[in-house]
Motif scaffolding. Structure first.
Motif, PDB file in Angstrom:
ATOM      1  N   VAL A 289      66.026   5.411  52.817  1.00 25.46           N
ATOM      2  CA  VAL A 289      65.355   5.847  51.589  1.00 25.46           C
ATOM      3  C   VAL A 289      63.905   5.370  51.557  1.00 25.46           C
ATOM      4  N   GLY A 290      62.990   6.219  51.098  1.00 26.26           N
ATOM      5  CA  GLY A 290      61.628   5.766  50.832  1.00 26.26           C
ATOM      6  C   GLY A 290      60.558   6.551  51.527  1.00 26.26           C
ATOM      7  N   ASP A 291      60.880   7.292  52.560  1.00 28.93           N
ATOM      8  CA  ASP A 291      59.846   8.103  53.223  1.00 28.93           C
ATOM      9  C   ASP A 291      60.089   9.568  52.890  1.00 28.93           C
ATOM     10  N   ASP A 292      59.334  10.461  53.513  1.00 29.64           N
ATOM     11  CA  ASP A 292      59.518  11.885  53.226  1.00 29.64           C
ATOM     12  C   ASP A 292      60.847  12.389  53.760  1.00 29.64           C
ATOM     13  N   ALA A 293      61.335  11.758  54.779  1.00 28.55           N
ATOM     14  CA  ALA A 293      62.646  12.139  55.328  1.00 28.55           C
ATOM     15  C   ALA A 293      63.276  10.909  55.962  1.00 28.55           C
TER      16      ALA A 293
ATOM     17  N   ALA B  74      71.420  14.244  45.474  1.00 29.58           N
ATOM     18  CA  ALA B  74      70.477  14.914  44.575  1.00 29.58           C
ATOM     19  C   ALA B  74      71.039  14.843  43.165  1.00 29.58           C
ATOM     20  N   LEU B  75      70.241  14.270  42.282  1.00 33.31           N
ATOM     21  CA  LEU B  75      70.669  13.963  40.915  1.00 33.31           C
ATOM     22  C   LEU B  75      69.789  14.691  39.919  1.00 33.31           C
ATOM     23  N   ALA B  76      70.371  15.408  38.973  1.00 39.22           N
ATOM     24  CA  ALA B  76      69.612  15.850  37.802  1.00 39.22           C
ATOM     25  C   ALA B  76      70.193  15.103  36.611  1.00 39.22           C
TER      26      ALA B  76
ATOM     27  N   GLU C  43      76.253   5.196  54.563  1.00 39.12           N
ATOM     28  CA  GLU C  43      74.971   4.729  54.053  1.00 39.12           C
ATOM     29  C   GLU C  43      74.246   5.864  53.329  1.00 39.12           C
ATOM     30  N   LEU C  44      73.683   5.546  52.162  1.00 38.10           N
ATOM     31  CA  LEU C  44      72.885   6.522  51.418  1.00 38.10           C
ATOM     32  C   LEU C  44      71.473   6.493  51.980  1.00 38.10           C
ATOM     33  N   ILE C  45      71.036   7.614  52.547  1.00 44.32           N
ATOM     34  CA  ILE C  45      69.762   7.600  53.282  1.00 44.32           C
ATOM     35  C   ILE C  45      68.675   8.445  52.621  1.00 44.32           C
ATOM     36  N   GLY C  46      68.957   9.001  51.430  1.00 45.91           N
ATOM     37  CA  GLY C  46      67.905   9.766  50.770  1.00 45.91           C
ATOM     38  C   GLY C  46      68.470  10.602  49.650  1.00 45.91           C
ATOM     39  N   GLY C  47      67.610  11.418  49.055  1.00 47.33           N
ATOM     40  CA  GLY C  47      68.071  12.255  47.962  1.00 47.33           C
ATOM     41  C   GLY C  47      66.917  12.826  47.178  1.00 47.33           C
ATOM     42  N   ASP C  48      67.200  13.203  45.950  1.00 50.87           N
ATOM     43  CA  ASP C  48      66.176  13.724  45.063  1.00 50.87           C
ATOM     44  C   ASP C  48      66.617  13.431  43.642  1.00 50.87           C
TER      45      ASP C  48
END
Ligand code: ADP
Ligand code: MG
Length: 318
Positions: free
Chosen positions: A23-27, A85-87, A113-118
């Motif tokens: 988590v934390g970069d563009d991808a 991805a969370l709204a 592992e959670l590696i990203g999202g929106d």
């Protein structure tokens, strides 16, 4: 005021040692193990459609990830990473803390592992993409069932749908049954170990998310064959058995969604291996029917007479 970034930092950033970048970069950046192919699946949970907006957020966090893990289990893949991805209609820190807790509890349980999202503002909506690994050409697909295969299911069926029916006040259950069914509905246990163990044994597998008849129907459709299913052999808990004389009970067993058990087919000469697996995993595995050449799904009673099928599985657009 919690900003989007501090929210992500606080609730959704945990160490990701198995990713090259989390988590934390563009991808995010991931490397697959040698000899493996990537298995990817996305499942979305929409408030009002898949869960009541006032659902316990901790359980919702668990379920959001668990239903995705179940799809990889059904492929015989090892789940490894996820994006979320969370709204959210508003930032409710108590809700987020509990949701994140449940989500990471499930992630920890299954080594994900959670590696990203929106993260955006909007009507409550939870969408996970899960990524996993499976040895090249060994995934359990839906299109390789063969006439003569036995049809098996794991665990028991119908309790989650019966749990939903109690929440909707369509049925009243005793305390023990009620809590059993709500547990099945709210904290499903994806069958990862089973999926992995079935590689090389099962011809096909699917997870039962929309009901046995519908999901077995997908296998038959993709494989171009039919099936005979023995109604009396369908594994069910006492709670479901107790309401089986009611239409609702039958519906829960045959067409109830949200069980997340696996349905799979195995050639009969390998049934000993399935029985051994059941022992090893401490998980009931039940032979419920067989694949036949003639298309269509037949439900049979104890005497082998056909039972009329009225139930179909859940379809969002039907
Ligand atoms: P971008 O503007 O590049 O799309 P974002 O602001 O959406 O980036 O997200 C910043 C970082 O946080 C990204 O690495 C993204 O993957 C991660 N991220 C955003 N939302 C979540 C979430 N709900 N859970 C985990 N990671 C998230
Ligand atoms: Mg973004």
């Amino acid at each position: 005021m919690t900003s989007e970034f501090s929210l992500i930092e606080r609730f959704f950033t945990r160490p990701t040692p198995s990713a090259s970048l989390g988590v934390g970069d563009d991808a995010a950046l991931l490397a697959l193990s040698p000899g493996m192919e990537l298995a990817i699946s996305t499942d979305m949970l929409v408030a009002g459609t898949h869960f009541f907006p006032d659902t316990d957020p901790r359980k919702l966090g668990w379920k959001t990830l668990a239903v995705n893990i179940s799809d990889l289990a059904a492929m015989g893949a090892q789940p490894r990473w996820a994006t979320l991805a969370l709204a959210l209609p508003q930032v409710d820190e108590t809700w987020l803390a509990a949701f994140s807790d449940g989500f990471f509890k499930c992630a920890g349980n299954f080594g994900i592992e959670l590696i990203g999202g929106d993260t955006t503002r909007g009507p409550l909506n939870l969408s996970v993409t899960i990524l996993g690994e499976v040895p090249i050409n060994q995934a359990l697909r839906r299109d390789a069932a063969r006439p003569g295969d036995d049809i098996w299911v794991s665990g028991t069926l119908g309790a989650a749908a019966l749990g939903l029916a109690t929440l909707q006040k369509r049925v009243q259950l005793g305390e023990v049954s009620r809590s059993h069914c709500l547990r099945a509905l709210e904290t499903p246990q994806p069958r990862v170990a089973l999926g992995l163990a079935l590689r090389g044994i099962a011809h096909v597998a699917i997870d039962i998310s929309d009901g046995l008849l519908a999901d077995l129907g997908h296998i038959l459709e993709c494989s171009g064959c039919g099936a005979e299913v023995f109604f009396n052999d369908l594994p069910r808990s006492d709670a479901v058995d107790a309401v089986l004389s009611m239409e609702l009970g039958r519906r829960c067993l045959l067409a109830g969604g949200d069980d997340y058990e696996l349905c799979f087919t195995v050639p009969p000469d390998r049934c000993v291996e399935v029985d051994a697996l059941s022992q090893q995993l401490q998980l009931p595995l039940t032979r419920v029917g067989r694949v036949v050449e003639h298309r269509g799904l037949k439900l049979l009673d104890v005497q082998g007479r056909p039972i009329k099928i009225e139930e179909t599985g859940f379809d969002h657009f039907a």
